[in-house]
Motif scaffolding. Structure first.
Motif, mmCIF file in Angstrom:
data_model
loop_
_atom_site.group_PDB
_atom_site.id
_atom_site.type_symbol
_atom_site.label_atom_id
_atom_site.label_comp_id
_atom_site.label_asym_id
_atom_site.label_seq_id
_atom_site.Cartn_x
_atom_site.Cartn_y
_atom_site.Cartn_z
ATOM 1 N N THR A 43 -29.656 32.744 -26.655
ATOM 2 C CA THR A 43 -29.161 31.657 -25.805
ATOM 3 C C THR A 43 -29.145 30.304 -26.504
ATOM 4 O OG1 THR A 43 -31.327 31.168 -24.830
ATOM 5 C CG2 THR A 43 -29.954 32.842 -23.719
ATOM 6 N N LEU A 44 -29.743 30.203 -27.683
ATOM 7 C CA LEU A 44 -29.705 28.952 -28.445
ATOM 8 C C LEU A 44 -28.484 28.859 -29.354
ATOM 9 C CD1 LEU A 44 -33.492 28.805 -29.297
ATOM 10 C CD2 LEU A 44 -32.248 27.117 -27.924
ATOM 11 N N ARG A 45 -27.735 29.937 -29.499
ATOM 12 C CA ARG A 45 -26.550 29.931 -30.363
ATOM 13 C C ARG A 45 -25.432 29.084 -29.770
ATOM 14 N NH1 ARG A 45 -25.110 35.891 -32.175
ATOM 15 N NH2 ARG A 45 -23.482 34.729 -33.255
ATOM 16 N N GLN A 46 -24.494 28.713 -30.631
ATOM 17 C CA GLN A 46 -23.332 27.924 -30.210
ATOM 18 C C GLN A 46 -22.614 28.624 -29.066
ATOM 19 O OE1 GLN A 46 -20.884 27.028 -33.644
ATOM 20 N NE2 GLN A 46 -22.681 26.490 -34.848
ATOM 21 N N GLY A 47 -22.293 27.847 -28.015
ATOM 22 C CA GLY A 47 -21.576 28.391 -26.873
ATOM 23 C C GLY A 47 -22.454 29.077 -25.851
ATOM 24 N N GLU A 48 -23.752 29.177 -26.096
ATOM 25 C CA GLU A 48 -24.660 29.857 -25.175
ATOM 26 C C GLU A 48 -25.440 28.838 -24.332
ATOM 27 O OE1 GLU A 48 -24.827 33.229 -24.634
ATOM 28 O OE2 GLU A 48 -23.125 33.385 -25.994
ATOM 29 N N SER A 49 -26.140 29.328 -23.312
ATOM 30 C CA SER A 49 -26.712 28.480 -22.261
ATOM 31 C C SER A 49 -27.763 27.474 -22.711
ATOM 32 C CB SER A 49 -27.296 29.363 -21.157
ATOM 33 O OG SER A 49 -28.330 30.184 -21.670
ATOM 34 N N ASN A 50 -28.506 27.751 -23.754
ATOM 35 C CA ASN A 50 -29.565 26.837 -24.197
ATOM 36 C C ASN A 50 -29.246 26.116 -25.509
ATOM 37 O OD1 ASN A 50 -31.499 27.065 -22.081
ATOM 38 N ND2 ASN A 50 -32.050 29.093 -22.852
ATOM 39 N N VAL A 81 -29.861 45.146 -37.959
ATOM 40 C CA VAL A 81 -29.486 43.805 -38.421
ATOM 41 C C VAL A 81 -29.290 42.930 -37.186
ATOM 42 C CG1 VAL A 81 -27.621 42.487 -39.515
ATOM 43 C CG2 VAL A 81 -28.402 44.634 -40.546
ATOM 44 N N ILE A 82 -29.818 41.703 -37.232
ATOM 45 C CA ILE A 82 -29.628 40.747 -36.141
ATOM 46 C C ILE A 82 -28.737 39.623 -36.654
ATOM 47 C CG2 ILE A 82 -30.754 39.169 -34.512
ATOM 48 C CD1 ILE A 82 -31.444 42.193 -34.168
ATOM 49 N N ILE A 83 -27.731 39.256 -35.864
ATOM 50 C CA ILE A 83 -26.779 38.219 -36.238
ATOM 51 C C ILE A 83 -27.146 36.936 -35.505
ATOM 52 C CG2 ILE A 83 -24.349 37.541 -36.122
ATOM 53 C CD1 ILE A 83 -23.965 40.778 -36.166
ATOM 54 N N ASP A 130 -35.671 47.867 -22.623
ATOM 55 C CA ASP A 130 -34.987 49.148 -22.469
ATOM 56 C C ASP A 130 -33.482 49.079 -22.705
ATOM 57 O OD1 ASP A 130 -34.421 47.771 -20.160
ATOM 58 O OD2 ASP A 130 -34.942 49.384 -18.797
ATOM 59 N N VAL A 131 -32.888 47.881 -22.775
ATOM 60 C CA VAL A 131 -31.438 47.778 -22.984
ATOM 61 C C VAL A 131 -31.176 47.234 -24.393
ATOM 62 C CG1 VAL A 131 -29.268 46.810 -22.142
ATOM 63 C CG2 VAL A 131 -31.085 47.375 -20.513
ATOM 64 N N LEU A 132 -30.969 48.137 -25.331
ATOM 65 C CA LEU A 132 -30.706 47.774 -26.720
ATOM 66 C C LEU A 132 -29.290 47.238 -26.869
ATOM 67 C CD1 LEU A 132 -31.768 47.920 -29.720
ATOM 68 C CD2 LEU A 132 -30.566 50.117 -29.835
ATOM 69 N N ILE A 133 -29.139 46.158 -27.612
ATOM 70 C CA ILE A 133 -27.811 45.637 -27.970
ATOM 71 C C ILE A 133 -27.529 46.160 -29.371
ATOM 72 C CG2 ILE A 133 -26.404 43.585 -28.363
ATOM 73 C CD1 ILE A 133 -28.311 42.110 -26.407
ATOM 74 N N SER A 134 -26.800 47.261 -29.448
ATOM 75 C CA SER A 134 -26.657 47.996 -30.713
ATOM 76 C C SER A 134 -25.918 47.210 -31.792
ATOM 77 C CB SER A 134 -25.987 49.344 -30.465
ATOM 78 O OG SER A 134 -24.713 49.150 -29.901
ATOM 79 N N SER A 135 -25.085 46.259 -31.403
ATOM 80 C CA SER A 135 -24.360 45.457 -32.403
ATOM 81 C C SER A 135 -25.271 44.476 -33.119
ATOM 82 C CB SER A 135 -23.228 44.679 -31.729
ATOM 83 O OG SER A 135 -23.760 43.666 -30.875
ATOM 84 N N GLY A 136 -26.428 44.166 -32.525
ATOM 85 C CA GLY A 136 -27.301 43.141 -33.094
ATOM 86 C C GLY A 136 -26.807 41.732 -32.851
ATOM 87 N N ASN A 137 -25.774 41.602 -32.010
ATOM 88 C CA ASN A 137 -25.147 40.307 -31.772
ATOM 89 C C ASN A 137 -25.161 39.998 -30.276
ATOM 90 O OD1 ASN A 137 -23.454 38.050 -31.559
ATOM 91 N ND2 ASN A 137 -22.013 38.806 -33.082
ATOM 92 N N TRP A 138 -26.016 39.072 -29.855
ATOM 93 C CA TRP A 138 -26.125 38.684 -28.444
ATOM 94 C C TRP A 138 -24.777 38.212 -27.889
ATOM 95 C CZ3 TRP A 138 -28.908 38.972 -24.184
ATOM 96 C CH2 TRP A 138 -28.774 37.997 -23.189
ATOM 97 N N CYS A 139 -24.015 37.501 -28.691
ATOM 98 C CA CYS A 139 -22.744 36.936 -28.229
ATOM 99 C C CYS A 139 -21.672 37.991 -28.003
ATOM 100 C CB CYS A 139 -22.248 35.866 -29.198
ATOM 101 S SG CYS A 139 -23.358 34.446 -29.317
ATOM 102 N N GLN A 140 -21.909 39.226 -28.453
ATOM 103 C CA GLN A 140 -20.949 40.306 -28.244
ATOM 104 C C GLN A 140 -21.513 41.418 -27.355
ATOM 105 O OE1 GLN A 140 -19.642 41.614 -32.099
ATOM 106 N NE2 GLN A 140 -18.476 39.749 -32.467
ATOM 107 N N ARG A 141 -22.546 41.075 -26.588
ATOM 108 C CA ARG A 141 -23.111 42.087 -25.679
ATOM 109 C C ARG A 141 -22.090 42.387 -24.580
ATOM 110 N NH1 ARG A 141 -24.483 37.132 -24.436
ATOM 111 N NH2 ARG A 141 -24.794 36.465 -22.278
ATOM 112 N N VAL A 142 -22.204 43.548 -23.959
ATOM 113 C CA VAL A 142 -21.275 43.901 -22.893
ATOM 114 C C VAL A 142 -21.941 43.794 -21.540
ATOM 115 C CG1 VAL A 142 -19.235 45.294 -23.178
ATOM 116 C CG2 VAL A 142 -21.337 46.084 -24.172
#
Length: 115
Positions: free
Chosen positions: A10-17, A53-55, A103-115
């Motif tokens: 949430t601290l990334r560009q375009g995110e809530s924080n 990998v985390i982006i 329990d909900v893995l974000i397999s892409s490692g990218n919060w901004c591309q979660r579904v």
């Protein structure tokens, strides 16, 4: 004193924080080595040790911003800080402390591309 911080949610560009970093200097994108796992907690993510990998983004921040981020991340209760290597130098990453809640893995490692 200045610090580097690696942000992945949430601290990334375009995110809530992202406003917490309005006075920070954006240094660039970064992908961690495959040593972590990114989980969706609903309103925000959690990173723990794993094989993914985390982006994210790296910022140059001052002591006041670091203090604000620690409060946001509820250090040392909900998250803890560790240093990781980035192309810009050693940066703080916030790691989630209660893996039993994940329990909900974000397999892409990218919060901004979660579904």
């Amino acid at each position: 004193m200045q610090h580097l911080v690696f942000v992945y949610g949430t601290l990334r560009q375009g995110e809530s924080n992202h406003s917490f970093l309005s006075q920070a200097q954006f240094l660039g994108q970064h992908e961690t080595p495959p040593e972590y796992a990114l989980y969706d907690l609903g309103a925000y993510p959690a990173v723990v040790t794993g094989h993914q990998v985390i982006i994210g983004e790296v910022y140059l921040i001052d002591q006041d911003i670091l203090k604000s981020l620690d409060e946001l991340e509820d250090v040392p209760v909900e998250y803890r800080r560790e240093l990781i290597e980035t192309p810009y130098g050693r940066a703080w990453i916030y790691l989630y402390q209660d893996a039993s809640q994940l329990d909900v893995l974000i397999s892409s490692g990218n919060w901004c591309q979660r579904v």
